[in-house]
Design an enzyme around this catalytic site. Structure first.
Site, mmCIF file in Angstrom:
data_model
loop_
_atom_site.group_PDB
_atom_site.id
_atom_site.type_symbol
_atom_site.label_atom_id
_atom_site.label_comp_id
_atom_site.label_asym_id
_atom_site.label_seq_id
_atom_site.Cartn_x
_atom_site.Cartn_y
_atom_site.Cartn_z
ATOM 1 N N GLU A 159 -3.915 -4.261 9.324
ATOM 2 C CA GLU A 159 -4.449 -5.243 8.373
ATOM 3 C C GLU A 159 -5.890 -5.677 8.656
ATOM 4 O O GLU A 159 -6.664 -5.883 7.728
ATOM 5 C CB GLU A 159 -3.522 -6.467 8.304
ATOM 6 C CG GLU A 159 -2.118 -6.149 7.779
ATOM 7 C CD GLU A 159 -2.082 -5.583 6.365
ATOM 8 O OE1 GLU A 159 -3.070 -5.730 5.612
ATOM 9 O OE2 GLU A 159 -1.045 -4.966 6.013
ATOM 10 N N GLU B 47 0.797 -1.224 0.000
ATOM 11 C CA GLU B 47 0.000 0.000 0.000
ATOM 12 C C GLU B 47 0.829 1.273 0.000
ATOM 13 O O GLU B 47 0.503 2.222 0.728
ATOM 14 C CB GLU B 47 -0.936 -0.026 1.205
ATOM 15 C CG GLU B 47 -0.250 0.039 2.594
ATOM 16 C CD GLU B 47 0.119 -1.299 3.202
ATOM 17 O OE1 GLU B 47 0.314 -2.267 2.448
ATOM 18 O OE2 GLU B 47 0.234 -1.372 4.443
ATOM 19 N N HIS C 39 -8.147 -3.874 -1.368
ATOM 20 C CA HIS C 39 -7.411 -3.985 -0.105
ATOM 21 C C HIS C 39 -6.336 -2.891 -0.005
ATOM 22 O O HIS C 39 -6.277 -2.160 0.984
ATOM 23 C CB HIS C 39 -6.776 -5.375 -0.009
ATOM 24 C CG HIS C 39 -5.955 -5.588 1.228
ATOM 25 N ND1 HIS C 39 -6.455 -6.179 2.367
ATOM 26 C CD2 HIS C 39 -4.671 -5.269 1.514
ATOM 27 C CE1 HIS C 39 -5.516 -6.210 3.299
ATOM 28 N NE2 HIS C 39 -4.410 -5.670 2.801
ATOM 29 N N GLU C 40 -5.520 -2.781 -1.024
ATOM 30 C CA GLU C 40 -4.434 -1.783 -0.957
ATOM 31 C C GLU C 40 -5.002 -0.364 -0.936
ATOM 32 O O GLU C 40 -4.470 0.512 -0.244
ATOM 33 C CB GLU C 40 -3.435 -1.972 -2.098
ATOM 34 C CG GLU C 40 -2.825 -3.370 -2.230
ATOM 35 C CD GLU C 40 -2.295 -3.968 -0.929
ATOM 36 O OE1 GLU C 40 -1.919 -3.196 -0.023
ATOM 37 O OE2 GLU C 40 -2.289 -5.217 -0.801
ATOM 38 N N HIS D 286 -6.089 0.600 2.500
ATOM 39 C CA HIS D 286 -4.977 1.019 3.362
ATOM 40 C C HIS D 286 -4.746 2.534 3.309
ATOM 41 O O HIS D 286 -4.098 3.090 4.201
ATOM 42 C CB HIS D 286 -3.674 0.329 2.933
ATOM 43 C CG HIS D 286 -3.415 -0.992 3.583
ATOM 44 N ND1 HIS D 286 -3.356 -1.159 4.945
ATOM 45 C CD2 HIS D 286 -3.161 -2.215 3.043
ATOM 46 C CE1 HIS D 286 -3.080 -2.442 5.221
ATOM 47 N NE2 HIS D 286 -2.958 -3.099 4.079
ATOM 48 N N ASP E 217 8.450 -9.617 10.960
ATOM 49 C CA ASP E 217 7.889 -10.402 9.869
ATOM 50 C C ASP E 217 7.240 -11.702 10.375
ATOM 51 O O ASP E 217 6.282 -12.196 9.785
ATOM 52 C CB ASP E 217 9.011 -10.726 8.881
ATOM 53 C CG ASP E 217 8.477 -10.987 7.486
ATOM 54 O OD1 ASP E 217 7.663 -10.172 7.014
ATOM 55 O OD2 ASP E 217 8.864 -12.007 6.894
ATOM 56 N N TYR F 288 -4.928 -10.275 9.852
ATOM 57 C CA TYR F 288 -5.892 -10.013 8.781
ATOM 58 C C TYR F 288 -7.284 -10.521 9.145
ATOM 59 O O TYR F 288 -8.261 -9.779 9.137
ATOM 60 C CB TYR F 288 -5.446 -10.702 7.482
ATOM 61 C CG TYR F 288 -4.202 -10.125 6.862
ATOM 62 C CD1 TYR F 288 -2.943 -10.456 7.343
ATOM 63 C CD2 TYR F 288 -4.275 -9.245 5.784
ATOM 64 C CE1 TYR F 288 -1.795 -9.929 6.768
ATOM 65 C CE2 TYR F 288 -3.130 -8.713 5.198
ATOM 66 C CZ TYR F 288 -1.896 -9.060 5.699
ATOM 67 O OH TYR F 288 -0.771 -8.530 5.129
#
Ligand code: BES
Ligand code: ZN
Length: 557
Positions: free
Chosen positions: A276, A229, A253-254, A257, A331, A339
């Site tokens: 998310e 994003e 979705h992006e 954001h 990460d 999500y």
């Protein structure tokens, strides 16, 4: 040389400090200057394998500007350098960066925390014939090969992004457009026809789009994510160009954001679900507005299936919404929990307080936290105040507890019920069953069908061959369908997919596809095949993907 060389100037808010510390990783620091070119003393701290090195600069309480001259290294984690063979056009090289979560420090010395927001300007010089784009406004070129940018709204460092390549631009509407390599551009324009409508739908839901322009760049297939994003310029994988617009919920979705994440940003990566979970909720509201509830419910049910699987596989602590990543790589916390568990908690709130009230709440939330940060705890305080009913919903079980709480909303998809019914028939039979109509199925129904394959019985009854004959899954041009099918085929010992599987793994670097496929190979006792393919494919992958696959496959170089 696969090296970026240049300088960065930080204009700082100085609270009477005598030193300032920046994050760096694999950077060579040449010199550091304060105002008027005054040289500054600096030193680098000992290397931390995850965080890199701190760059400690001596300043005075009056210092307002620190300039660092530096070089990246060919292995800088954010940056992927592609040779012409790794692009669509095969004639010019390509470069892109990926900042989230803590990779920006590998190409820019900066205070690389999501809680720190900055504006930026940039000037990038590239070889002739190449175009540079960034997550910022382009300022018209003055000299050849020099591209200038300005990001006027404050953003966290993980959203600074750069791509360089043989790029063409086509407008999609008043304030949107797409960049891609010339051979891809027509297909991209076709695929992204609905972007303007998505922006309008998003604004109707939760307020004005704050970033002026919304463009997408379609990158070479090694891009390790589906989408990223980056503000004003979403970075996207070419694997969403299916030819039938069936995978564009990723763009929703992006785009979402642009509110959740880019306006209201998680303060720390322990709060990643704030980015998310809200975005998945918003994404599904956009797809519902454009394509109807039946469509968005299919996506929600696929998400629920992913969530169930992740809850089953992860350590309990990693299934809390609020993470505790101290000492680990952020990460590691970037799983389906943020999500989908995040989504389902927000959906629970929506269903309990009613949509109208929840929408008003969200609109206010995005206004109140515009260009700001928040922690999970600040979220709880805020929502308890604005929607007092949430105090009775056991949100703490969702946030600080494991797995899926009992009050998780249920998704019912009648379309998927029909798909389930198909599994009571042979793959070459069910087309004639009344009411099933597979000729009208969309990508998501096919995905649900493939996910529903019972590997043992398919193997025993030779159903893979029959299904492939009937539906041509192995040769599907839809990357989601192909990847789901390859996974089931590996597990069921259906080796006819192997040449296509190998081609896919060598060509595509999207981690979401690679992980389940390499895992399936290991599970099916095909470690040798997995490693043989990996050795050929690895040079095509970005660091994000090699770091995960190296661990998974025990690769030591
Ligand atoms: N911000 C993420 C990508 C990301 C996550 C980068 C974690 C670095 C660390 C992006 O918005 C995203 O979620 N992409 C998904 C697509 C989406 C439709 C769920 C992806 O890449 O698959
Ligand atoms: Zn996202």
């Amino acid at each position: 040389n696969n090296i970026l060389k240049g300088s960065v100037s930080h204009n700082i808010v100085n609270n009477n400090a005598s030193e300032i510390i920046f994050d760096t990783k694999e950077l060579e620091i040449e010199k550091v200057e304060l105002e008027n070119g005054v040289k500054a003393e600096f030193n680098l701290t000992e290397e931390d394998p995850i965080l890199g090195k701190g760059l400690v600069v001596k300043i005075t309480p009056e210092t307002k500007k620190v300039t660092i001259h530096y070089k990246t290294s060919p292995t800088s984690e954010a940056v992927q350098w592609l040779n012409p063979q790794q692009t669509a056009g095969k004639t010019k090289p390509f470069l892109f960066t990926q900042g989230e979560a803590i990779l920006t420090r590998s190409w820019i010395p900066c205070q690389d925390s999501p809680g720190n927001k900055i504006t930026y300007t940039a000037s990038i010089t590239v070889p002739e014939g190449l175009t540079a784009v960034m997550s910022a406004k382009s300022i018209p070129e003055k000299a050849d090969g020099r591209f200038n940018f300005k990001m006027e709204q404050p953003i966290p460092s993980y959203l600074i992004a750069l791509a360089i390549g043989d790029l063409q631009y086509r407008s999609l509407g008043e304030r949107s457009g797409v960049y891609a390599e010339p051979s891809m551009i027509d297909a991209c324009v076709y695929e992204f026809q609905d972007i303007e409508n998505m922006i309008t739908a998003a604004e109707e839901l939760y307020g004005d789009y704050a970033w002026e322009q919304y463009d997408v760049i379609v990158l070479p297939p090694s891009f390790p994510f589906g989408g990223m994003e980056n503000p004003r310029l979403t970075f996207a994988t070419p694997t969403i160009i299916a030819g039938d617009r069936s995978l564009t919920s990723l763009i929703a979705h992006e785009l979402a954001h642009s509110w959740s994440g880019n306006l209201a940003t998680n303060s720390t990566w322990d709060d990643f679900w704030l980015n998310e979970g809200f975005t998945v909720y918003f994404e599904r509201r956009i797809t519902e507005a454009l394509y109807g509830r039946d469509y968005s419910e299919m996506l929600a049910l696929l998400g629920y299936q992913d969530l169930k699987q992740s809850v089953g596989e992860l350590d309990k602590k990693d299934t809390h919404l609020k993470l505790e990543l101290e000492g680990r790589n952020p990460d590691d916390g970037m799983t389906d929990i943020a999500y989908e568990k995040g989504y389902f908690m927000l959906r629970l709130i929506e269903e309990t307080v009613g949509r109208e009230e929840f929408d008003a709440y969200l609109k206010q939330y995005f206004t109140d936290f515009k260009f700001k940060n928040l922690t999970t705890e600040e979220f709880v305080t805020y929502i308890n105040e604005k929607l007092p009913q949430t105090k009775e919903m056991n949100l703490n079980d969702w946030i600080y507890g494991p797995g899926l709480p009992a009050n998780c909303p249920e998704v019912v998809s009648n379309k998927f019920k029909l798909v389930d019914e198909a599994h009571n028939h042979k793959p070459n039979d069910f087309a004639s069953v009344e009411g099933l109509n597979p000729e009208k199925w969309t990508t998501h129904e096919w995905l649900h069908y493939i996910r529903g394959i019972d590997v043992e019985s398919w193997e025993k009854n030779g159903l893979y061959e029959i299904a492939d004959e009937a539906f041509g899954f192995t040769n599907s041009g839809n990357a989601e369908i192909a990847a789901a099918w390859f996974e089931k085929s590996i597990l069921g010992g259906y080796e006819a997919v192997n040449p296509k599987l190998e081609e896919f793994l060598i060509n595509v670097g999207r981690r979401k596809f690679l992980t389940p496929l390499y895992k399936a190979l290991l599970e099916a006792d095909k470690a040798t095949l997995a490693n043989d393919i990996y050795v050929k494919a690895r040079p095509n992958y970005h660091f994000v993907s090699t770091s995960t696959m190296d661990d998974l496959l025990g690769y030591k170089g």
